[in-house]
Scaffold this active site. Structure first.
Site, short mmCIF file in Angstrom:
data_model
loop_
_atom_site.label_atom_id
_atom_site.label_comp_id
_atom_site.label_asym_id
_atom_site.label_seq_id
_atom_site.Cartn_x
_atom_site.Cartn_y
_atom_site.Cartn_z
N LYS A 86 -6.94 -2.33 -5.83
CA LYS A 86 -6.61 -3.77 -5.88
C LYS A 86 -7.87 -4.56 -6.28
O LYS A 86 -8.66 -4.07 -7.09
CB LYS A 86 -6.04 -4.24 -4.54
CG LYS A 86 -4.95 -3.33 -4.00
CD LYS A 86 -4.15 -3.96 -2.92
CE LYS A 86 -3.25 -2.91 -2.27
NZ LYS A 86 -2.16 -3.47 -1.52
N SER B 109 1.09 1.82 3.34
CA SER B 109 0.36 2.17 4.56
C SER B 109 0.28 3.66 4.81
O SER B 109 0.33 4.11 5.95
CB SER B 109 0.98 1.43 5.77
OG SER B 109 0.89 0.02 5.56
N GLU C 154 7.70 1.89 -3.20
CA GLU C 154 6.83 1.12 -2.29
C GLU C 154 7.65 0.04 -1.61
O GLU C 154 7.83 -1.05 -2.16
CB GLU C 154 5.69 0.47 -3.08
CG GLU C 154 4.75 1.45 -3.73
CD GLU C 154 3.33 0.91 -3.79
OE1 GLU C 154 2.44 1.59 -3.29
OE2 GLU C 154 3.12 -0.21 -4.29
N ASN D 71 -5.08 2.80 -5.36
CA ASN D 71 -5.00 1.45 -5.92
C ASN D 71 -6.04 0.59 -5.19
O ASN D 71 -5.82 0.19 -4.06
CB ASN D 71 -3.58 0.89 -5.72
CG ASN D 71 -3.48 -0.57 -6.14
OD1 ASN D 71 -4.35 -1.08 -6.84
ND2 ASN D 71 -2.40 -1.24 -5.73
N GLU E 6 2.78 -6.74 -5.54
CA GLU E 6 1.91 -7.95 -5.56
C GLU E 6 2.02 -8.66 -6.90
O GLU E 6 1.97 -9.89 -6.96
CB GLU E 6 0.46 -7.54 -5.22
CG GLU E 6 0.33 -7.21 -3.74
CD GLU E 6 -0.74 -6.20 -3.39
OE1 GLU E 6 -1.63 -5.94 -4.21
OE2 GLU E 6 -0.66 -5.64 -2.27
N GLY F 208 0.37 -2.68 2.68
CA GLY F 208 -0.74 -3.45 3.25
C GLY F 208 -0.44 -4.01 4.63
O GLY F 208 -1.17 -4.86 5.13
N HIS G 20 3.76 -3.54 -9.67
CA HIS G 20 3.38 -3.51 -8.25
C HIS G 20 3.98 -4.73 -7.55
O HIS G 20 4.11 -5.80 -8.14
CB HIS G 20 1.85 -3.51 -8.12
CG HIS G 20 1.38 -3.23 -6.73
ND1 HIS G 20 1.33 -4.21 -5.76
CD2 HIS G 20 0.98 -2.08 -6.13
CE1 HIS G 20 0.91 -3.66 -4.63
NE2 HIS G 20 0.69 -2.38 -4.82
#
Ligand code: PEP
Length: 256
Positions: free
Chosen positions: A13, A215, A169, A11, A99, A175, A97
């Protein structure tokens, strides 16, 4: 040897221009070769889908998008439809996701519409589920994951479920450099497979890939990927550099 072929998805991003993306994809493809023991998907930003798709022509690596809008077309400024993605030979799409949920206010019902539209357009959804740190500390991890999964998959048929990829996730690991322990991740992955079993039966649930994201790096991937219900990884930061991502693909192949 697992029933399920492991899957590694990068990903990217909001990183990489069209030219930078093509160059990274070409480097990854050159290192991986045309045959891979695991499925590999690269998910660049929309603006790099075309150039990355061209760089991947004739390669085993698949092209993924990071989002879609559930409507076919219309007055949805800034959005992209499933049909537009298909026209660029996209095969996978990340949906829900953390985010998107956290920064753009996406709710489970909206994500569910996207999942159904992706499937109707022969796109394989990578449905992200996972708890925040506050939810984990409040003992709500499994309840949150269950809600993300059950609402996100509402209306997905028995025929469709095996093309869905679920990405666990934990938001506190995305992140942040904090990775879930193999035991923490395995607990949730087994729970996800249990819910899939309740809704779709054991034979189908055994075929669904449940991948881990948060991560993941070459240094921690081996132990995570060795867990019985961890079928690959959704990789953010470590997918932006060819050598590191290829090391992760090799770790997944070794764990296959
Ligand atoms: C992600 O964005 O899905 C992700 C897992 O990011 P990172 O690997 O950087 O934690």
């Amino acid at each position: 040897m697992s029933l399920r072929k492991k899957l590694l998805a990068g990903n990217w991003k909001m990183h990489k221009t069209a030219a930078e993306g093509a160059s990274l994809a070409a480097d990854i493809a050159a290192a991986i070769g045309k045959e891979t023991a695991v499925d590999v998907v690269l998910c660049p930003p929309f603006t790099a889908l075309d150039s990355v798709g061209r760089a991947l022509e004739g390669q085993a690596i698949k092209l993924g998008a990071q989002n879609l809008h559930p409507e076919k077309f219309g007055a949805f400024t800034g959005e992209v439809s499933a049909e537009m993605l298909r026209a660029l030979f996209v095969t996978h799409v990340i949906l829900g996701h953390s985010e998107r949920r956290g920064l753009f206010g996406e709710l489970d019902e909206f994500i569910n519409r996207k999942v159904l539209v992706a499937l109707a357009n022969q796109l394989k959804p990578i449905l992200c589920v996972g708890e925040t740190l506050a939810e984990r500390e409040a003992g709500k991890t499994l309840a949150v994951v269950q809600q993300h999964l059950e609402v996100g998959l509402k209306g997905v048929t028995e025929e469709q479920i095996t093309t869905v990829i679920v990405a666990y996730e934990p938001v506190w690991a995305v992140g942040t450099g904090k990775v879930a322990t193999p035991a923490q991740a395995q607990e949730v992955h087994a729970f996800v497979r249990g819910i899939l079993t309740q809704h779709y039966g054991a034979a189908r649930a055994q075929k669904v890939r449940v991948i881990y994201g948060g991560s993941m790096k070459p240094a921690n991937a081996g132990e995570l990927l060795a867990q019985p219900d961890i079928d690959g990884g959704l990789i953010g930061g470590a997918s932006l550099e060819a050598r590191t991502f290829v090391d992760l693909v090799n770790a997944a192949a070794a764990a296959q």
